[in-house]
Design an enzyme around this catalytic site. Structure first.
Site, short mmCIF file in Angstrom:
data_model
loop_
_atom_site.label_atom_id
_atom_site.label_comp_id
_atom_site.label_asym_id
_atom_site.label_seq_id
_atom_site.Cartn_x
_atom_site.Cartn_y
_atom_site.Cartn_z
N ASP A 158 0.88 -1.17 0.00
CA ASP A 158 0.00 0.00 0.00
C ASP A 158 0.91 1.22 0.00
O ASP A 158 1.51 1.56 1.02
CB ASP A 158 -0.90 -0.01 1.24
CG ASP A 158 -1.86 1.18 1.26
OD1 ASP A 158 -1.67 2.13 0.47
OD2 ASP A 158 -2.80 1.17 2.08
N ILE A 159 1.04 1.86 -1.14
CA ILE A 159 2.04 2.92 -1.28
C ILE A 159 1.61 4.23 -0.61
O ILE A 159 2.33 5.22 -0.68
CB ILE A 159 2.40 3.17 -2.75
CG1 ILE A 159 1.19 3.71 -3.53
CG2 ILE A 159 2.95 1.91 -3.38
CD1 ILE A 159 1.54 4.19 -4.92
N LYS A 219 1.26 12.49 -15.58
CA LYS A 219 0.27 13.56 -15.65
C LYS A 219 -1.12 12.98 -15.37
O LYS A 219 -1.32 11.75 -15.49
CB LYS A 219 0.34 14.24 -17.02
CG LYS A 219 0.04 13.33 -18.20
CD LYS A 219 -1.42 13.28 -18.59
CE LYS A 219 -1.71 12.40 -19.76
NZ LYS A 219 -3.11 12.24 -20.08
N HIS A 275 5.29 12.07 -21.83
CA HIS A 275 5.93 11.21 -22.83
C HIS A 275 6.00 11.87 -24.21
O HIS A 275 6.76 11.45 -25.06
CB HIS A 275 5.22 9.86 -22.93
CG HIS A 275 3.81 9.93 -23.44
ND1 HIS A 275 2.75 10.19 -22.61
CD2 HIS A 275 3.30 9.77 -24.68
CE1 HIS A 275 1.63 10.19 -23.32
NE2 HIS A 275 1.94 9.94 -24.58
N GLU A 310 -7.13 11.93 -32.68
CA GLU A 310 -6.98 10.50 -32.38
C GLU A 310 -8.19 9.74 -32.92
O GLU A 310 -9.33 10.16 -32.70
CB GLU A 310 -6.88 10.27 -30.87
CG GLU A 310 -5.65 10.88 -30.23
CD GLU A 310 -5.56 10.55 -28.74
OE1 GLU A 310 -4.84 9.61 -28.40
OE2 GLU A 310 -6.22 11.23 -27.95
N ASP A 324 -6.72 16.51 -20.64
CA ASP A 324 -6.00 15.29 -20.97
C ASP A 324 -4.89 15.53 -22.00
O ASP A 324 -3.82 14.92 -21.91
CB ASP A 324 -6.98 14.25 -21.52
CG ASP A 324 -6.30 12.92 -21.83
OD1 ASP A 324 -5.62 12.39 -20.94
OD2 ASP A 324 -6.45 12.43 -22.96
N HIS A 371 -0.06 18.05 -22.49
CA HIS A 371 0.93 17.72 -23.51
C HIS A 371 1.21 18.84 -24.52
O HIS A 371 2.36 19.22 -24.73
CB HIS A 371 0.49 16.47 -24.29
CG HIS A 371 0.38 15.24 -23.47
ND1 HIS A 371 1.39 14.78 -22.65
CD2 HIS A 371 -0.64 14.35 -23.33
CE1 HIS A 371 1.01 13.67 -22.06
NE2 HIS A 371 -0.21 13.39 -22.45
N LYS A 411 -10.92 12.95 -29.84
CA LYS A 411 -11.03 11.50 -29.98
C LYS A 411 -12.09 11.13 -31.02
O LYS A 411 -12.97 11.92 -31.34
CB LYS A 411 -11.37 10.86 -28.64
CG LYS A 411 -10.22 10.94 -27.63
CD LYS A 411 -10.49 10.08 -26.42
CE LYS A 411 -9.29 10.04 -25.48
NZ LYS A 411 -8.12 9.40 -26.11
#
Length: 453
Positions: A81-82, A132, A162, A200, A219, A224, A323
């Site tokens: 459990d981080i 992100k 990325h 996309e 998003d 980005h 999208k």
């Protein structure tokens, strides 16, 4: 021999790990076989070491990196459990060399984990890598930055984008700064407009839980495309080291604002209805499982900004992404101003020159006017094109390379993350107040019919 770095993936049982991180790691280790890295996975699933190793091996095989598995064949997995300091302490205590914690978990979980790290003894040199979106607005991003600053120095915090690992984005730097013809015309004196477009063909792909609360604006544009814009418009850095490069991108983001401070007239939004993208049928966005229609989430977002400095004042820069669209032409398009004077006697149209950096496949093209073959006085349009290749590594491979090397050149700096939220906030506010209509477009089209420009 002890490893130089232990890469600890938090959220190792998740989709991001198996679909993107592990294939990229396999590719990186194939290309750079001399790397000394230990891999450890941690997650909430009750996996054994053997099961985790099979996941790693299968993911490596997707990039033809089966041979690289030997370098991490002793990888281990621990159910953790981080958000609990004790579990985090154990993970760090077991690390060899410099620990690199990669938070492949939802942002809210990552934030709780960073708070828990306050009660953990963190080894010197530890790297923290966060996906992100970074916060939910400028204020929350600032709070998270303050928390991270208590844990490790800024150059050990990797806010992952990325897109900055894409070879094409890096190729922007070469084209801009290594070619005098471009260097001398890269300003409002010669450039009329810039478009950064990332359509996309995909839909939600099972991400409704995240996407319906974010939408295309957050998003893609906030997370980005503003970073890509910073690469396109930044002042020439003294070098490409992380300090100089991130100083340059942060400075241009601070100068960026919604065009004319008018988000109502300089932003648009829409969402898709039922339609077909190729042979794939999409239901209307509002009928997708997990979507709350009342949220009014957009699947196509566009905003136009300006950079208020001497180089760029007056140049509209449009950022757009969506999208379930028919087009997959993802590109940075730089449109130059027309020539000041075209000598009389030429026939045909003298269209402005256009420079296009494709964001996959990686190409660069320049549209020019030249003399026609049949009639030397009649202008014809030609396109000079260059294939820039696929890049040596996948985007996440370049990101992981930086993390393992401790080189933050391609990571988003804390102040830049806050600025990206500041830039989009007026648009978010206008949309929440319904001052901008939510248009619709059938899936498989280029967008709403009313968006003709």
């Amino acid at each position: 021999m002890a490893a130089d770095t232990t890469l600890i993936i938090l959220g190792a049982s998740g989709d991001l790990t198996s679909r993107l991180l592990l294939p990229a790691l396999g590719q990186l280790l194939t290309r750079e076989s001399g790397r000394s890295v230990r891999l450890h996975g941690a997650g909430m699933e009750d996996w054994t070491d053997e099961h985790w190793r099979e996941v790693v091996k299968k993911s490596f095989s997707t990039t033809d990196a089966d041979g690289a598995f030997a370098a991490v064949s002793e990888t281990t997995y621990w159910r953790a459990d981080i958000t609990k300091p004790a579990d985090l302490q154990k993970l760090l205590d077991d690390a060899e060399g410099r620990p690199a914690l990669y938070f492949a978990v939802p942002p809210a979980v990552a934030e709780k984990s960073c708070l828990a790290l306050s009660d953990v003894t963190i080894p010197e040199g530890t790297v923290l890598a966060l996906e992100k979106p970074f916060g939910t607005d400028e204020a929350s991003a600032h709070r998270l930055n303050q928390q991270l600053a208590k844990l490790v120095p800024e150059d050990q915090v990797f806010r992952i984008d990325h897109f900055l690992g894409r070879s094409t984005v890096l190729n922007l730097l070469g084209a801009r700064f290594a070619n005098r013809p471009f260097e001398s015309v890269w300003s409002a004196d010669d450039i009329a407009s810039i478009l950064i477009d990332y359509p996309e063909p995909l839909g939600l792909e099972g991400r409704a839980g995240y996407y319906d609360g974010a939408g295309a604006l957050v998003d893609m544009i906030q997370s980005h495309l503003l970073q890509v814009m910073a690469f396109v418009t930044m002042e020439p850095p003294a070098s490409l080291n992380q300090l100089d490069l991130r100083d340059a991108t942060s400075a241009v983001l601070r100068a960026t604002h919604v065009l004319d401070d008018d988000p109502v007239h300089n932003s648009r939004r829409a969402r898709y209805t039922a339609g077909d993208v190729g042979e794939r049928h999409f239901s209307s966005y509002v009928d997708e499982p997990g979507v709350d229609e009342a949220r009014g989430t957009e699947t196509l977002a566009e905003m136009t900004v300006e950079v208020r400095n001497t180089r760029w004042q007056g140049v509209p820069i449009t950022l757009r992404s969506g999208k379930a669209l028919s087009s997959s032409d993802r590109a940075v398009t730089v449109t130059f101003k027309p020539v000041r004077h075209l000598p009389g006697g030429f026939l045909g149209e003298s269209e402005p020159s256009v420079l296009v950096f494709s964001l996959g496949p990686d190409t660069m093209s320049l549209g020019l006017n030249v003399n026609g073959a049949d009639d030397p006085l009649e202008l014809e349009r030609v396109t000079l094109a260059a294939d820039l290749g696929d890049g040596a590594l996948k985007a996440y491979g370049e990101v992981l390379s930086g993390i393992l090397d401790g080189d933050a050149m391609l990571a988003v700096r804390g102040d830049a993350a806050e600025q990206c939220w500041r830039i989009v906030q007026p648009v978010i506010d206008a949309w929440r107040a319904n001052e901008v209509p939510l248009d619709e477009y059938p899936a498989g089209t280029a967008g709403p019919a009313s968006w003709t420009d």
